[in-house]
Each structure stands twice: as C-alpha cells, then as structure tokens.
Design a protein around this motif. Structure first.
Motif, PDB file in Angstrom:
ATOM      1  N   THR A 178      28.033 -21.045 -43.159  1.00  0.00           N
ATOM      2  CA  THR A 178      27.902 -20.609 -44.542  1.00  0.00           C
ATOM      3  C   THR A 178      27.978 -21.628 -45.735  1.00  0.00           C
ATOM      4  O   THR A 178      27.428 -21.346 -46.384  1.00  0.00           O
ATOM      5  CB  THR A 178      29.005 -19.630 -44.724  1.00  0.00           C
ATOM      6  OG1 THR A 178      29.087 -18.630 -43.861  1.00  0.00           O
ATOM      7  CG2 THR A 178      29.098 -18.920 -46.270  1.00  0.00           C
ATOM      8  N   ILE A 179      28.811 -22.466 -45.334  1.00  0.00           N
ATOM      9  CA  ILE A 179      28.927 -23.537 -46.267  1.00  0.00           C
ATOM     10  C   ILE A 179      27.528 -24.502 -46.283  1.00  0.00           C
ATOM     11  O   ILE A 179      27.076 -24.674 -47.522  1.00  0.00           O
ATOM     12  CB  ILE A 179      30.296 -24.502 -46.201  1.00  0.00           C
ATOM     13  CG1 ILE A 179      31.534 -23.718 -46.244  1.00  0.00           C
ATOM     14  CG2 ILE A 179      30.163 -25.778 -46.960  1.00  0.00           C
ATOM     15  CD1 ILE A 179      32.799 -24.441 -45.950  1.00  0.00           C
ATOM     16  N   MET A 180      27.169 -24.800 -45.099  1.00  0.00           N
ATOM     17  CA  MET A 180      25.969 -25.390 -44.970  1.00  0.00           C
ATOM     18  C   MET A 180      24.800 -24.545 -45.804  1.00  0.00           C
ATOM     19  O   MET A 180      24.095 -25.314 -46.560  1.00  0.00           O
ATOM     20  CB  MET A 180      25.466 -25.496 -43.466  1.00  0.00           C
ATOM     21  CG  MET A 180      24.338 -26.243 -42.994  1.00  0.00           C
ATOM     22  SD  MET A 180      24.126 -26.699 -41.486  1.00  0.00           S
ATOM     23  CE  MET A 180      23.783 -24.991 -40.786  1.00  0.00           C
ATOM     24  N   THR A 181      24.877 -23.374 -45.398  1.00  0.00           N
ATOM     25  CA  THR A 181      23.649 -22.919 -46.155  1.00  0.00           C
ATOM     26  C   THR A 181      23.713 -22.684 -47.666  1.00  0.00           C
ATOM     27  O   THR A 181      22.829 -23.035 -48.494  1.00  0.00           O
ATOM     28  CB  THR A 181      23.642 -21.235 -45.732  1.00  0.00           C
ATOM     29  OG1 THR A 181      23.590 -21.099 -44.437  1.00  0.00           O
ATOM     30  CG2 THR A 181      22.522 -20.360 -46.466  1.00  0.00           C
ATOM     31  N   VAL A 182      24.856 -22.124 -48.331  1.00  0.00           N
ATOM     32  CA  VAL A 182      25.161 -21.961 -49.494  1.00  0.00           C
ATOM     33  C   VAL A 182      24.857 -23.437 -50.389  1.00  0.00           C
ATOM     34  O   VAL A 182      24.068 -23.554 -51.412  1.00  0.00           O
ATOM     35  CB  VAL A 182      26.657 -21.521 -49.922  1.00  0.00           C
ATOM     36  CG1 VAL A 182      26.905 -21.725 -51.552  1.00  0.00           C
ATOM     37  CG2 VAL A 182      26.563 -19.973 -49.461  1.00  0.00           C
ATOM     38  N   MET A 183      25.429 -24.513 -49.593  1.00  0.00           N
ATOM     39  CA  MET A 183      25.487 -26.050 -50.478  1.00  0.00           C
ATOM     40  C   MET A 183      23.777 -26.475 -50.387  1.00  0.00           C
ATOM     41  O   MET A 183      23.515 -27.149 -51.271  1.00  0.00           O
ATOM     42  CB  MET A 183      26.309 -26.960 -49.787  1.00  0.00           C
ATOM     43  CG  MET A 183      27.655 -26.409 -50.341  1.00  0.00           C
ATOM     44  SD  MET A 183      29.054 -28.041 -50.047  1.00  0.00           S
ATOM     45  CE  MET A 183      28.498 -29.127 -51.228  1.00  0.00           C
ATOM     46  N   GLY A 184      23.147 -26.156 -49.241  1.00  0.00           N
ATOM     47  CA  GLY A 184      21.668 -26.464 -48.928  1.00  0.00           C
ATOM     48  C   GLY A 184      21.014 -25.696 -50.258  1.00  0.00           C
ATOM     49  O   GLY A 184      20.159 -26.419 -50.548  1.00  0.00           O
ATOM     50  N   ILE A 185      21.257 -24.637 -50.479  1.00  0.00           N
ATOM     51  CA  ILE A 185      20.564 -24.064 -51.537  1.00  0.00           C
ATOM     52  C   ILE A 185      20.788 -24.372 -52.806  1.00  0.00           C
ATOM     53  O   ILE A 185      20.115 -24.733 -53.745  1.00  0.00           O
ATOM     54  CB  ILE A 185      20.639 -22.338 -51.258  1.00  0.00           C
ATOM     55  CG1 ILE A 185      20.046 -22.116 -50.002  1.00  0.00           C
ATOM     56  CG2 ILE A 185      19.961 -21.716 -52.521  1.00  0.00           C
ATOM     57  CD1 ILE A 185      20.228 -20.428 -49.599  1.00  0.00           C
ATOM     58  N   THR A 186      22.058 -24.201 -53.064  1.00  0.00           N
ATOM     59  CA  THR A 186      22.688 -24.446 -54.597  1.00  0.00           C
ATOM     60  C   THR A 186      22.455 -26.027 -55.077  1.00  0.00           C
ATOM     61  O   THR A 186      22.056 -26.287 -56.143  1.00  0.00           O
ATOM     62  CB  THR A 186      24.078 -24.344 -54.749  1.00  0.00           C
ATOM     63  OG1 THR A 186      24.774 -25.131 -53.912  1.00  0.00           O
ATOM     64  CG2 THR A 186      24.164 -22.758 -54.669  1.00  0.00           C
ATOM     65  N   ASN A 187      22.059 -26.927 -53.913  1.00  0.00           N
ATOM     66  CA  ASN A 187      21.740 -28.033 -54.125  1.00  0.00           C
ATOM     67  C   ASN A 187      20.551 -28.448 -54.828  1.00  0.00           C
ATOM     68  O   ASN A 187      20.188 -29.274 -55.387  1.00  0.00           O
ATOM     69  CB  ASN A 187      22.390 -29.231 -53.277  1.00  0.00           C
ATOM     70  CG  ASN A 187      23.859 -29.163 -52.781  1.00  0.00           C
ATOM     71  OD1 ASN A 187      24.618 -28.874 -53.667  1.00  0.00           O
ATOM     72  ND2 ASN A 187      24.163 -30.136 -51.864  1.00  0.00           N
ATOM     73  N   HIS A 188      19.660 -27.412 -54.380  1.00  0.00           N
ATOM     74  CA  HIS A 188      18.240 -27.625 -54.654  1.00  0.00           C
ATOM     75  C   HIS A 188      17.741 -26.593 -55.893  1.00  0.00           C
ATOM     76  O   HIS A 188      16.500 -26.430 -55.978  1.00  0.00           O
ATOM     77  CB  HIS A 188      17.513 -27.331 -53.427  1.00  0.00           C
ATOM     78  CG  HIS A 188      17.766 -28.442 -52.387  1.00  0.00           C
ATOM     79  ND1 HIS A 188      18.430 -28.583 -51.436  1.00  0.00           N
ATOM     80  CD2 HIS A 188      16.949 -29.775 -52.349  1.00  0.00           C
ATOM     81  CE1 HIS A 188      18.473 -29.562 -50.916  1.00  0.00           C
ATOM     82  NE2 HIS A 188      17.409 -30.261 -51.235  1.00  0.00           N
ATOM     83  N   MET A 189      18.468 -26.007 -56.483  1.00  0.00           N
ATOM     84  CA  MET A 189      18.046 -24.888 -57.368  1.00  0.00           C
ATOM     85  C   MET A 189      17.339 -25.382 -58.549  1.00  0.00           C
ATOM     86  O   MET A 189      16.747 -24.551 -59.237  1.00  0.00           O
ATOM     87  CB  MET A 189      19.077 -24.028 -57.683  1.00  0.00           C
ATOM     88  CG  MET A 189      19.755 -23.245 -56.461  1.00  0.00           C
ATOM     89  SD  MET A 189      21.217 -22.339 -56.704  1.00  0.00           S
ATOM     90  CE  MET A 189      20.781 -21.189 -58.422  1.00  0.00           C
TER      91      MET A 189
END
Length: 244
Positions: A178-189
C-alpha cells in the motif's frame, strides 16, 4: 500431439494471470482516484496532456504484466509449498517485529531503487529504457508505473525476492504494498499533496514526496530515492525540493 501441461504449470500460470490482473486493476483504481483528486483540487493541471496520459497508461499496464509474473510464481509457491518467509500467525515472531519488518522492507526496496535508478541514468541505459519514464513531462498521477519493460523488470523482482529473506506478516506485507502504491503515485502527481509543514520539517528532510521527486524530473541528475532521502544525502545527490 504435445503432452498436456502439468497441473503445477497451470496453477502457476493462473496465479501469474491473477496477480497481473490485481496489479493492473489496482493501478487503474488508485491512479484514477488520485487523478480525480487532481482534477478537483488543481483543475486544468493535466489539460492538453491526453496523449501523454494514454502513453503512461499503456506502459503501466504492460508493467503490470511484468510485475504480475514473479509475484504470481511466489504467491503460488507460498500457498502450495510454503515458500517464502511470509507468516500469518502473529505469535510466530515478537509483535515489535511487525513494524520493524515494514521499515526493513522499505529501506531495502529504497536502497535497490536508488542504485538501479542511478544506473539507469547512465546515458546508454537511459536511452534504452529509462527515457520512457522521463517522457512524462511533467509526470501525472498515471505515470507511477510508466516504465520500459527492462525498467519494470528491475522493480518487479524486489518484493518477491525480499519475502524469501525477511520474515514478514501477511498484513504487514499488504501495508508495504500500500505504501509503495501510494507513494509511487503521489510522488508523480505534479503537485504536492502533503502539507508544507511536513515537507519542510525535520521529518520531511528525510522523506520523499512530490516536491522532492519533481525536481528529479526537472533536473534528471539528482533526487534518485523512492521513499527516503538517506542515500541522496549520503551520496551528495540531494538537490532539495521543487515547487510543483
């Protein structure tokens, strides 16, 4: 007439297909959710980027298949043969090990990512593989898994390898993903979702958010980390935060 596939091979194929579907659907739902948030909070930020977004989705769904294969094999091995060090009984290890195992997984993943990411910025490797990810200018919520297959492969093997090395409760593994998914997305928004008070705090000095990773997409030769700024600080590649 060829011999039929063995039940084990069929089970592995089914597991790999299931994991591919899970990764793909998870990507579409989570990136879609954060893209919707962007539309509401920063209307017009992705205006005129439909062609780029379509490319990001296409590369990301291909990456989902690459991530799904090793994950599916490991999931089958765990369920059918007890492979891996994933456990489900909380009493199998001390309770303090649960949060520590999450930290160890994230740090190990971050270490692998930092050094493979720096390697992929070598000119020849960049042209072959990593240029696909940097074609997102600026990145959007859909770009988190927008990788060339060679780059996707370097990311796909990390967690499947770590579950053989570090004991982790199944729920904690879910938290890591979950952390991997959320940070991967929010870092690229393309904009900072976290409060400025956090980004510019002492804690923020060690964590990666969109403000930090956006500078990587601007300047390329800095800010290589995934979760933490430890390796960037240690190796002199931290260039601070941008203002997406």
């Amino acid at each position: 007439m060829g011999s039929p596939l063995s039940p084990a091979l069929l089970a592995i194929a089914a597991s790999a297909l299931a994991m591919t579907a899970i990764v793909g659907v998870r990507y579409l739902i989570t990136s879609g959710l954060f893209a919707l948030v962007t539309h509401r909070v920063r209307p017009g930020l992705y205006a005129g980027m439909n062609r780029q977004i379509r490319a990001e989705i296409g590369w990301s769904l291909l990456s989902a298949a690459i991530y799904g294969l090793p994950s599916g094999i490991v999931a089958w091995g765990w369920q059918a043969h007890g492979w891996t060090r994933i456990y489900t009984q909380a009493s199998a290890h001390p309770l303090w090990w649960m949060p520590l195992s999450v930290i160890l997984f994230l740090f190990a993943h971050d270490t692998w990512f930092y050094w493979t990411h720096r390697w992929m910025h070598r000119p020849r490797v960049f042209r072959i593989a990593h240029a696909v990810h940097h074609a997102s200018r600026p990145p959007t919520a859909w770009a988190a898994m927008s990788f060339h297959p060679l780059e996707a492969l370097t990311g796909a093997v990390v967690v499947p390898a770590l579950v053989f090395l570090i004991p982790i409760h199944a729920a904690m593994l879910g938290l890591v993903l979950t952390i991997m998914t959320v940070m991967g997305i929010t870092n690229h928004m393309g904009w900072e979702i976290f409060p400025r008070a956090l980004v510019h705090s002492r804690l923020g000095h060690w964590l990666i958010t969109a403000s930090h990773h956006h500078r990587h997409h601007e300047q390329y030769r800095c800010n290589y980390g995934l979760y933490f700024r430890f390796w960037d600080h240690l190796c002199g590649t931290d260039r601070g935060v941008s203002a997406p």
